[in-house]
Design a protein around this motif. Sequence first.
Motif, mmCIF file in Angstrom:
data_model
loop_
_atom_site.group_PDB
_atom_site.id
_atom_site.type_symbol
_atom_site.label_atom_id
_atom_site.label_comp_id
_atom_site.label_asym_id
_atom_site.label_seq_id
_atom_site.Cartn_x
_atom_site.Cartn_y
_atom_site.Cartn_z
ATOM 1 N N THR A 380 0.826 -1.213 0.000
ATOM 2 C CA THR A 380 0.000 0.000 0.000
ATOM 3 C C THR A 380 0.861 1.264 0.000
ATOM 4 O O THR A 380 0.821 2.047 0.945
ATOM 5 C CB THR A 380 -0.955 0.010 1.210
ATOM 6 N N LEU A 417 -1.917 -1.458 -3.867
ATOM 7 C CA LEU A 417 -2.853 -0.354 -3.686
ATOM 8 C C LEU A 417 -2.025 0.924 -3.674
ATOM 9 O O LEU A 417 -1.269 1.176 -2.739
ATOM 10 C CB LEU A 417 -3.625 -0.516 -2.373
ATOM 11 N N LYS A 419 -1.912 4.670 -3.235
ATOM 12 C CA LYS A 419 -2.711 5.740 -2.634
ATOM 13 C C LYS A 419 -2.477 7.062 -3.347
ATOM 14 O O LYS A 419 -1.436 7.282 -3.949
ATOM 15 C CB LYS A 419 -2.354 5.873 -1.151
ATOM 16 N N THR A 423 -6.970 6.647 -5.818
ATOM 17 C CA THR A 423 -6.381 5.408 -5.332
ATOM 18 C C THR A 423 -6.731 4.286 -6.301
ATOM 19 O O THR A 423 -7.892 4.099 -6.662
ATOM 20 C CB THR A 423 -6.907 5.082 -3.924
ATOM 21 N N VAL A 425 -5.923 0.045 -7.464
ATOM 22 C CA VAL A 425 -5.503 -1.254 -6.943
ATOM 23 C C VAL A 425 -5.321 -2.210 -8.117
ATOM 24 O O VAL A 425 -6.264 -2.456 -8.871
ATOM 25 C CB VAL A 425 -6.538 -1.837 -5.962
ATOM 26 N N ASN A 437 -10.699 3.696 -6.985
ATOM 27 C CA ASN A 437 -11.591 4.019 -5.876
ATOM 28 C C ASN A 437 -12.336 5.330 -6.129
ATOM 29 O O ASN A 437 -11.707 6.365 -6.354
ATOM 30 C CB ASN A 437 -10.804 4.135 -4.569
ATOM 31 N N GLY A 471 -8.075 -4.665 -0.476
ATOM 32 C CA GLY A 471 -7.564 -3.335 -0.806
ATOM 33 C C GLY A 471 -8.647 -2.424 -1.342
ATOM 34 O O GLY A 471 -8.746 -1.253 -0.950
ATOM 35 N N SER A 472 -9.482 -2.939 -2.236
ATOM 36 C CA SER A 472 -10.523 -2.119 -2.866
ATOM 37 C C SER A 472 -11.594 -1.711 -1.860
ATOM 38 O O SER A 472 -12.005 -0.543 -1.808
ATOM 39 C CB SER A 472 -11.173 -2.899 -4.013
ATOM 40 N N ALA A 475 -10.109 0.742 0.743
ATOM 41 C CA ALA A 475 -9.993 2.094 0.199
ATOM 42 C C ALA A 475 -11.353 2.775 0.099
ATOM 43 O O ALA A 475 -11.492 3.972 0.376
ATOM 44 C CB ALA A 475 -9.323 2.048 -1.173
#
Length: 510
Positions: A380, A417, A419, A423, A425, A437, A471-472, A475
């Motif tokens: 991340t 991921l 950021k 964001t 992934v 995201n 991760g998705s 976020a």
Amino acid sequence: MRTAYSVETVRTAERELMARLPDGALMQRAAAGLAAACADLLGRVYGRRIVLLVGSGDNGGDALYAGARLARRGAGVTAVLLAPERTHAGGLAALRRAGGGVAAHREADGGSVAPSRQVDGGGVVPSGQSDGSHDFPRTAADLIDRADLVVDGIVGIGAKGPLRPDAAPLAALVSQSRAAVVAVDLPSGVDPDSGEVDGTAIRADLTVTFGTHKPGLLVDPGREYAGSVRLVDIGLSLPGEPALEALQHADVARLLPVPGAESDKYRRGVVGIAAGSARYPGAAVLAVSGALRGGAGAVRYVGPAADAVIARFPETLVSDRGPRKAGRVQAWVVGPGAGDDASTVAEVLAADVPVLIDADGLRLAEVDAVRGRGAPTLMTPHAGEAAALLGVAREEVERARLDSVRELAGRYGATVLLKGSTTVVADAGGGGAVRVNPTGTSWLATAGSGDVLSGLAGSLLAAGLSALDAGSVGAYLHGLAGRLAAEGAPVGAHDVAAVLPRAWRDVVRG
């Protein structure tokens, strides 16, 4: 789920559809949707001044046909033609029949811009003179300055690279005007497949896109230029996997872990947090705060910030024996505030459970150690950390987010991921659709916010979600919590963590 497809896929689908439709029918569908969106934005069409910026491609044709529809409703519509000899003939004829005017521009020898020619009802009369500069003639500037609405049909999704020298000054004029701006399919100057902006681009209030979203509309910096996006269905059938996916409330709700009647804290999953240091004890506290609200049944903490963690969250299971002897976990989070504790990072990476690596852990983790893991890994990084891992400048990562996240995922064999303002992934290896995201706020750019996200996503890993889904979903909830906590004002990372249950409930309730 919102999806976006590559230009190549869209072009193929358009050709297949056009082969089954009467000539021009597809453009008329697009123009009808574009005109309706413009009318909605204006509120009242009659008497409004509309300027169409028309290039040589199909987007220019869409703009001309839409302009004809608006002219028939009483708007004063003028088309500025960047390539008069290559303008869509049918669209231009339709605009003239509807009473629209035309101002044609071309770049003259020596780099100056030739005088404008306005066409009303088919007649050609000179109007305006070039002042010899590289700007558009005064008449074009006046048209845009007086407009209530500017429609950007300069280039379409087939364009690559920066705007041509004859188009860039128009973008500058638009940026200085008071007019609302509608982009046709994609703001001119934005790369449709990556969202990259090389030089000048049109900044729209609304982008009307056809058939499917384009990746450049969902990823910064392109997303920033697109404004609001309105999708018009023109009947495209899009085969295969999309280039991008954006989860929505319903998608996230289906993925959220829900305890069953027989669940206990261990069956729900236990997440281990190896974070913090004497210098950064707060990172451990914040990571634990996110983990406690991420769906796992229990949180184990290992590290030098145990007293701070227990003082804030007495429900945490604390160990001082290192990750290997801390007790059973279903996933680990390692790295937030860890300083130079490379041995702990290596010990966690050796565990046969999913691992999330963040912050200092990204710097300390060896590529071979990550690639050699048998269990899933979620990394991340923010843009600066990703740049260091790739050996490039931070600006390059921010300019090309999709390429950067895919390259990292391929290099490390891990889900990544990335950021940032957008964001994204990418699944392990870098193949497949990248998740983008749609939630979040710039107020999340605050110290410790990433630590909360790490704990949250790690907890979702422990609860059984795949690395891509953890991760998705992490976020998404983190971004939504940031919005709810901020409401337009500054917030701290602890505020975001405290609002995570509210964000969760908001998603579940739809």
